[in-house]
Scaffold this motif. Structure first.
Motif, PDB file in Angstrom:
ATOM      1  N   PHE A   1       0.835  -1.204   0.000  1.00  0.00           N
ATOM      2  CA  PHE A   1       0.000   0.000   0.000  1.00  0.00           C
ATOM      3  C   PHE A   1       0.871   1.255   0.000  1.00  0.00           C
ATOM      4  CE2 PHE A   1      -2.161   3.245   2.682  1.00  0.00           C
ATOM      5  CZ  PHE A   1      -3.191   3.566   1.813  1.00  0.00           C
ATOM      6  N   ASP A   2       1.862   1.293   0.861  1.00  0.00           N
ATOM      7  CA  ASP A   2       2.752   2.452   0.910  1.00  0.00           C
ATOM      8  C   ASP A   2       3.590   2.555  -0.365  1.00  0.00           C
ATOM      9  OD1 ASP A   2       1.835   3.128   3.437  1.00  0.00           O
ATOM     10  OD2 ASP A   2       3.415   2.004   4.470  1.00  0.00           O
ATOM     11  N   TYR A   3       4.056   1.424  -0.855  1.00  0.00           N
ATOM     12  CA  TYR A   3       4.939   1.405  -2.018  1.00  0.00           C
ATOM     13  C   TYR A   3       4.221   1.881  -3.278  1.00  0.00           C
ATOM     14  CZ  TYR A   3       8.032  -0.397  -5.670  1.00  0.00           C
ATOM     15  OH  TYR A   3       8.836  -0.514  -6.764  1.00  0.00           O
ATOM     16  N   THR A   4       2.947   1.550  -3.416  1.00  0.00           N
ATOM     17  CA  THR A   4       2.206   1.890  -4.627  1.00  0.00           C
ATOM     18  C   THR A   4       1.544   3.261  -4.558  1.00  0.00           C
ATOM     19  OG1 THR A   4       0.269   0.693  -3.763  1.00  0.00           O
ATOM     20  CG2 THR A   4       1.752  -0.513  -5.267  1.00  0.00           C
ATOM     21  N   THR A   5       1.694   3.990  -3.462  1.00  0.00           N
ATOM     22  CA  THR A   5       1.148   5.336  -3.368  1.00  0.00           C
ATOM     23  C   THR A   5       1.977   6.282  -4.226  1.00  0.00           C
ATOM     24  OG1 THR A   5       0.319   4.949  -1.125  1.00  0.00           O
ATOM     25  CG2 THR A   5       0.587   7.234  -1.809  1.00  0.00           C
ATOM     26  N   ALA A   6       1.343   6.926  -5.180  1.00  0.00           N
ATOM     27  CA  ALA A   6       2.052   7.811  -6.106  1.00  0.00           C
ATOM     28  C   ALA A   6       2.627   9.019  -5.376  1.00  0.00           C
ATOM     29  CB  ALA A   6       1.109   8.267  -7.216  1.00  0.00           C
ATOM     30  N   GLU A   7       3.828   9.416  -5.766  1.00  0.00           N
ATOM     31  CA  GLU A   7       4.482  10.579  -5.181  1.00  0.00           C
ATOM     32  C   GLU A   7       4.821  11.637  -6.223  1.00  0.00           C
ATOM     33  OE1 GLU A   7       7.830   9.098  -3.035  1.00  0.00           O
ATOM     34  OE2 GLU A   7       6.592   8.245  -1.418  1.00  0.00           O
ATOM     35  N   THR A   8       4.687  11.319  -7.490  1.00  0.00           N
ATOM     36  CA  THR A   8       4.980  12.259  -8.569  1.00  0.00           C
ATOM     37  C   THR A   8       3.848  12.216  -9.593  1.00  0.00           C
ATOM     38  OG1 THR A   8       6.134  10.642  -9.955  1.00  0.00           O
ATOM     39  CG2 THR A   8       7.456  11.823  -8.290  1.00  0.00           C
ATOM     40  N   ILE A   9       3.778  13.233 -10.440  1.00  0.00           N
ATOM     41  CA  ILE A   9       2.745  13.261 -11.474  1.00  0.00           C
ATOM     42  C   ILE A   9       2.892  12.088 -12.443  1.00  0.00           C
ATOM     43  CG2 ILE A   9       1.904  14.560 -13.472  1.00  0.00           C
ATOM     44  CD1 ILE A   9       2.264  17.098 -11.806  1.00  0.00           C
ATOM     45  N   PRO A  10       4.094  11.744 -12.922  1.00  0.00           N
ATOM     46  CA  PRO A  10       4.193  10.564 -13.788  1.00  0.00           C
ATOM     47  C   PRO A  10       3.708   9.284 -13.121  1.00  0.00           C
ATOM     48  CG  PRO A  10       6.154  11.912 -14.024  1.00  0.00           C
ATOM     49  CD  PRO A  10       5.369  12.495 -12.878  1.00  0.00           C
ATOM     50  N   GLU A  11       3.998   9.117 -11.814  1.00  0.00           N
ATOM     51  CA  GLU A  11       3.502   7.935 -11.102  1.00  0.00           C
ATOM     52  C   GLU A  11       1.983   7.968 -11.003  1.00  0.00           C
ATOM     53  OE1 GLU A  11       7.415   7.218  -8.224  1.00  0.00           O
ATOM     54  OE2 GLU A  11       5.525   7.927  -7.359  1.00  0.00           O
ATOM     55  N   ALA A  12       1.423   9.143 -10.750  1.00  0.00           N
ATOM     56  CA  ALA A  12      -0.034   9.263 -10.650  1.00  0.00           C
ATOM     57  C   ALA A  12      -0.693   8.984 -12.002  1.00  0.00           C
ATOM     58  CB  ALA A  12      -0.413  10.653 -10.148  1.00  0.00           C
ATOM     59  N   ARG A  13      -0.083   9.426 -13.073  1.00  0.00           N
ATOM     60  CA  ARG A  13      -0.617   9.134 -14.411  1.00  0.00           C
ATOM     61  C   ARG A  13      -0.577   7.631 -14.688  1.00  0.00           C
ATOM     62  NH1 ARG A  13      -1.898  12.873 -18.063  1.00  0.00           N
ATOM     63  NH2 ARG A  13      -1.372  15.047 -17.614  1.00  0.00           N
ATOM     64  N   ALA A  14       0.519   6.997 -14.321  1.00  0.00           N
ATOM     65  CA  ALA A  14       0.625   5.552 -14.539  1.00  0.00           C
ATOM     66  C   ALA A  14      -0.446   4.810 -13.753  1.00  0.00           C
ATOM     67  CB  ALA A  14       2.018   5.064 -14.149  1.00  0.00           C
TER      68      ALA A  14
END
Length: 313
Positions: free
Chosen positions: A179-192
């Motif tokens: 859960f912590d690992y898959t939490t997006a921290e950047t816009i590219p991660e959030a887009r993915a």
């Protein structure tokens, strides 16, 4: 257009409200940011409101906030006064521990209390994903308060199965790490993440859409509250029995439309067919090639299906 604040924001809330305002500007939406104070764990609920006309309540999904509905508001506010509460534990609403409150009845009762606080006896309701569950459960528990019901994107409550990734969250120790690992921290991660869970094509979404979610996750208590909700909802085998609404929805006469993409990450449209057939005034609109949050796709198919149903006499 802009976002108007009903009260001076706190230092913690101000950056989040600024990003909501940027998103309203992008989609040419004129909205207000307000709060209601309620009794119980959901002591403060933040919501957006916009438009003129009869009320329409919008309920967002598991990890999203009120921001997810902003791209759709311009199409709705010509017909309705729209109310978009942030579920306790999301955005600027009070963080709650769902291991203590539960979710099945708490998630419906706070919505009823929210409507009471606004003096709304009856309203059209639209929900997505876990917000779809809340909308359906509101129709089960308080049918007299729901004029119309629109589920856009697969709603929880019609199947106990969940994707494998979400079952892994319930593996002791490993689930919390994941859960912590898959939490997006950047816009590219959030887009993915959006392409994996929400949409087939994220090209229509501006960066400011994702900024809201990134800032929201940093608000005090929100990350932990979301984790507690995941723990309350299910086990490795799937969602708990208490969240299965199929039998209780059978025979419901509330006018209902399901708007469901064929590429929905959580459940395909055929999962809803039995429930649709059991509801005398329900219909299923299938959107070919669209995902779990179909109004965010770069076409107007979901928007048209929703407005056509909700705005009809």
């Amino acid at each position: 257009m802009t976002l108007h604040h009903a009260a001076d924001p706190s230092a913690e809330a101000e950056p989040y409200l600024d990003t909501l305002g940027n998103l309203c500007d992008y989609y040419d939406v004129d909205a207000e940011s307000k709060y209601v104070e309620l009794d119980g764990p959901a002591s403060r609920v933040h919501y957006l409101t916009a438009g003129e006309g009869p009320p329409l309540l919008l309920l967002h999904g598991l990890g999203s906030t009120a921001a997810v509905w902003i791209p759709l508001l311009d199409a709705l506010t010509d017909h309705f006064t729209v109310y978009v509460p942030e579920r306790p534990g999301r955005g600027l609403s009070s963080a709650v521990d769902y291991r203590k409150t539960g979710f099945r009845h708490f998630s419906v009762d706070y919505v009823a209390d929210f409507l009471d606080s606004l003096g709304i006896d009856e309203t059209a309701v639209m929900g997505n994903s876990l917000g779809g569950f809340q909308a359906l459960a509101l129709a089960v528990d308080y049918p007299e308060r729901v004029q119309k019901l629109c589920l856009v994107g697969a709603p929880a409550g019609l199947s106990r199965s969940v994707p494998f990734l979400f079952r892994l969250f319930d593996v002791p120790l490993f689930g919390r790490w994941l859960f912590d690992y898959t939490t997006a921290e950047t816009i590219p991660e959030a887009r993915a993440a959006a392409r994996r869970l929400d949409v087939v094509d994220d090209s229509a979404l501006p960066d400011c859409y994702f900024e809201v979610g990134l800032l929201g996750e940093q608000l005090p208590g929100q990350h932990e509250s979301l984790w507690s909700l995941l723990e309350a909802l299910g086990t490795f085998r799937g969602m708990r029995q208490r969240f299965d609404l199929r039998e209780k929805l059978a025979g419901s006469e509330i006018p209902t439309r399901f708007v469901w993409g064929t590429e929905d990450y959580f459940w395909p449209p055929d999962v809803g067919e039995e429930t649709v057939e059991a509801m005398p005034n329900a219909e299923l609109v299938v959107l070919d090639g669209e995902g779990h949050v179909p109004w965010l796709e770069p076409n107007a198919a979901a928007e048209e299906a929703v407005v056509e149903f909700l705005a009809a006499e």
